[in-house]
Write a protein that holds these residues in place. Sequence first.
Motif, PDB file in Angstrom:
ATOM      1  N   SER A   1      38.264  42.028  36.695  1.00 25.97           N
ATOM      2  CA  SER A   1      38.537  43.451  36.945  1.00 25.97           C
ATOM      3  C   SER A   1      39.999  43.815  36.704  1.00 25.97           C
ATOM      4  CB  SER A   1      38.156  43.822  38.378  1.00 25.97           C
ATOM      5  OG  SER A   1      39.042  43.205  39.288  1.00 25.97           O
TER       6      SER A   1
ATOM      7  N   SER B   1      41.508  49.304  34.891  1.00 27.11           N
ATOM      8  CA  SER B   1      41.150  49.815  36.215  1.00 27.11           C
ATOM      9  C   SER B   1      39.679  50.236  36.330  1.00 27.11           C
ATOM     10  CB  SER B   1      42.088  50.956  36.617  1.00 27.11           C
ATOM     11  OG  SER B   1      41.986  51.164  38.013  1.00 27.11           O
ATOM     12  N   VAL B   2      39.398  51.070  37.352  1.00 24.71           N
ATOM     13  CA  VAL B   2      38.008  51.375  37.727  1.00 24.71           C
ATOM     14  C   VAL B   2      37.197  51.927  36.555  1.00 24.71           C
ATOM     15  CG1 VAL B   2      36.554  52.760  39.266  1.00 24.71           C
ATOM     16  CG2 VAL B   2      38.662  51.759  40.129  1.00 24.71           C
TER      17      VAL B   2
ATOM     18  N   ASN C   1      36.138  49.254  34.050  1.00 24.13           N
ATOM     19  CA  ASN C   1      35.170  48.361  34.695  1.00 24.13           C
ATOM     20  C   ASN C   1      33.789  49.010  34.728  1.00 24.13           C
ATOM     21  OD1 ASN C   1      36.185  45.735  36.055  1.00 24.13           O
ATOM     22  ND2 ASN C   1      37.881  47.150  36.309  1.00 24.13           N
TER      23      ASN C   1
ATOM     24  N   LEU D   1      39.853  41.987  44.791  1.00 23.71           N
ATOM     25  CA  LEU D   1      39.902  43.193  43.964  1.00 23.71           C
ATOM     26  C   LEU D   1      38.561  43.757  43.510  1.00 23.71           C
ATOM     27  CD1 LEU D   1      43.078  42.794  41.787  1.00 23.71           C
ATOM     28  CD2 LEU D   1      42.830  43.261  44.189  1.00 23.71           C
ATOM     29  N   VAL D   2      37.487  43.003  43.645  1.00 23.63           N
ATOM     30  CA  VAL D   2      36.196  43.551  43.200  1.00 23.63           C
ATOM     31  C   VAL D   2      35.239  43.774  44.368  1.00 23.63           C
ATOM     32  CG1 VAL D   2      36.334  42.638  40.870  1.00 23.63           C
ATOM     33  CG2 VAL D   2      35.258  41.262  42.644  1.00 23.63           C
TER      34      VAL D   2
ATOM     35  N   HIS E   1      34.651  46.323  46.205  1.00 22.71           N
ATOM     36  CA  HIS E   1      33.887  47.576  46.117  1.00 22.71           C
ATOM     37  C   HIS E   1      33.076  47.645  44.834  1.00 22.71           C
ATOM     38  CE1 HIS E   1      36.917  48.540  49.139  1.00 22.71           C
ATOM     39  NE2 HIS E   1      36.080  49.452  49.575  1.00 22.71           N
ATOM     40  N   LEU E   2      33.681  47.194  43.734  1.00 23.46           N
ATOM     41  CA  LEU E   2      33.017  47.319  42.429  1.00 23.46           C
ATOM     42  C   LEU E   2      31.677  46.590  42.416  1.00 23.46           C
ATOM     43  CD1 LEU E   2      35.992  46.797  39.930  1.00 23.46           C
ATOM     44  CD2 LEU E   2      34.630  48.873  40.194  1.00 23.46           C
TER      45      LEU E   2
ATOM     46  N   TYR F   1      40.219  50.622  47.000  1.00 25.17           N
ATOM     47  CA  TYR F   1      40.236  49.547  45.999  1.00 25.17           C
ATOM     48  C   TYR F   1      41.240  48.545  46.556  1.00 25.17           C
ATOM     49  CZ  TYR F   1      39.927  47.787  41.170  1.00 25.17           C
ATOM     50  OH  TYR F   1      39.665  47.056  40.040  1.00 25.17           O
TER      51      TYR F   1
ATOM     52  N   THR G   1      43.615  46.492  46.793  1.00 24.47           N
ATOM     53  CA  THR G   1      44.665  45.723  46.127  1.00 24.47           C
ATOM     54  C   THR G   1      45.905  45.587  47.007  1.00 24.47           C
ATOM     55  OG1 THR G   1      45.470  47.761  45.182  1.00 24.47           O
ATOM     56  CG2 THR G   1      44.012  46.456  43.807  1.00 24.47           C
TER      57      THR G   1
END
Lengths: 306, 306
Positions: A188, A193-194, A197, A220-221, A223-224, A274, A276
């Motif tokens: 990611s 960024s979002v 992705n 970092l992922v 939420h994704l 996010y 980070t």
Amino acid sequence: MTLTREGCCALGYSCCPECSVGSVGQPRGKEEQMLKHGYPAYTTSCAWLCSSDQLLKQLCTEALKEGWTKFKVKVGADLKDNIHRFRFIQKMIGPDKIMMNITFCYCRNAFDFYFPYPQMLDVTELAEFKPLWTEEPTSPDDILGHATIAKALALLGIGVATGEHCQKRVIFKQLLQAKALTYLQIDSCRLGSVNENLSVLLMAKNFCLPWCWGNWPCELVQHLKVFDYISVSGTPLFVFFSRMCEFVDHLHKHFKYPTVIKNASYMPPQDAGYPTEMKENSARNYQFPEGEVWQEHLSSQKAQQH
Amino acid sequence: MTLTREGCCALGYSCCPECSVGSVGQPRGKEEQMLKHGYPAYTTSCAWLCSSDQLLKQLCTEALKEGWTKFKVKVGADLKDNIHRFRFIQKMIGPDKIMMNITFCYCRNAFDFYFPYPQMLDVTELAEFKPLWTEEPTSPDDILGHATIAKALALLGIGVATGEHCQKRVIFKQLLQAKALTYLQIDSCRLGSVNENLSVLLMAKNFCLPWCWGNWPCELVQHLKVFDYISVSGTPLFVFFSRMCEFVDHLHKHFKYPTVIKNASYMPPQDAGYPTEMKENSARNYQFPEGEVWQEHLSSQKAQQH
């Protein structure tokens, strides 16, 4: 949301004439499933190159106690050593655990040369251990090389995972178009960024490809991957086999919202955003060169020189 | 030298099972031919977007007087304007001159999206002008996108040129493997110096593909292109049609060994080396921010602000 062909085009996909992204965003109880079981993970902390048998044994024993069922095993240039490590670890984790990964040391010399064909030979020598995939068997930008390898290894039941070094969605689009990978292993941080992705995530759904988040650091992922499962590509049936996220057990202490692992799965984050953000102390102490950690390191280097 | 399959492997080609690079290095009078006629060039100085008809007329007239026969024409988002420019220039240069290039403004918005399909439609609208190629019709990394476009445009007799934005030989290898281009348009500065340029040059010979050096500034490939012609891929018969080097008429005054153009061809350099060296004055004056040129620019900006 529902993605139409126009929506797909708006994301810049070149595959649009064949595309049918379909509906996304119907949770159907997937949120509850995530909250209860979490997102499956595999550990890459146990089986590095150059570890002694004693260390391998200790790390595998600890990981098994913690409930890990999927192990990533590194592969180096020495075939005999690789076979020994695989045999040793398979004996440790048992036949009912999935030994999931061969990661090749693919950069063979200082000139950054890649040789897919000899690497395929290496993989076939390790096929008896039934690895789920081989990771990045050639240059990360070599879509056609990956496709050649994927086709050959499919005959042995070994997949190809790649993507951690892909710098943009255009490369992912082609890896998917060329059937060059069996597991899509996004990093990611490397993408834009979002937004970028999400474009890869939607393409993967379109090609029905299992996800595998190869992320570093793991925070970092958070939420994704949960968004992907709940709102895009997840189906309750396949969640435990078709998608997982890499776990490395370090750096968590520096993050404000560290990952939470329960029974070898990532538990969904409870905060929006996010994650980070690093802890103030960590950021200050690791600032180069004035941070405390660097100052100590530089002083000790200086002392050694005298 | 003679390149064997092993030699090819040593260069890191992944295509070696199919490869037969064959013999290189037999000048057969090619050196004399280079010294007499030079290396063919095309001009990209005449037909930019937003130029008035009067300026186009002036530049084309001057170029024709200087002996230019190959013209690169830029293409923008406005089809009507493109058709007007093409018609105007074709009338200027006449039917016996080659109008060689459509360069698309391929970056359509701030998000760096690429749309090969609509671009193909644009090219077909311009097919009546018989352009030799369309340049970089999609993302420079999109090998499969280029291949789709190349296949479609071949039916109209239009080639695809690309490579100026390719950052490594792995991308070139795939463009060649996928038959994704008709003209290989290397930028010598983007690759890893002489070694990586040579590896692409040898692969192009292997795939029998016409070269086209898309270089900026022109000085930097003076030796490479002549070496390629004399010792690798050149044949007297095809020299004037299958290979050429881009020419832009600026920056030459800053180089210690500037290009010499004679009758629309680059004359071979007479000094050994890789002519990247700039004149001391130029390097000093353009140093940021203390150089004379920058100081003047910054002062004038400051004056405008007050």
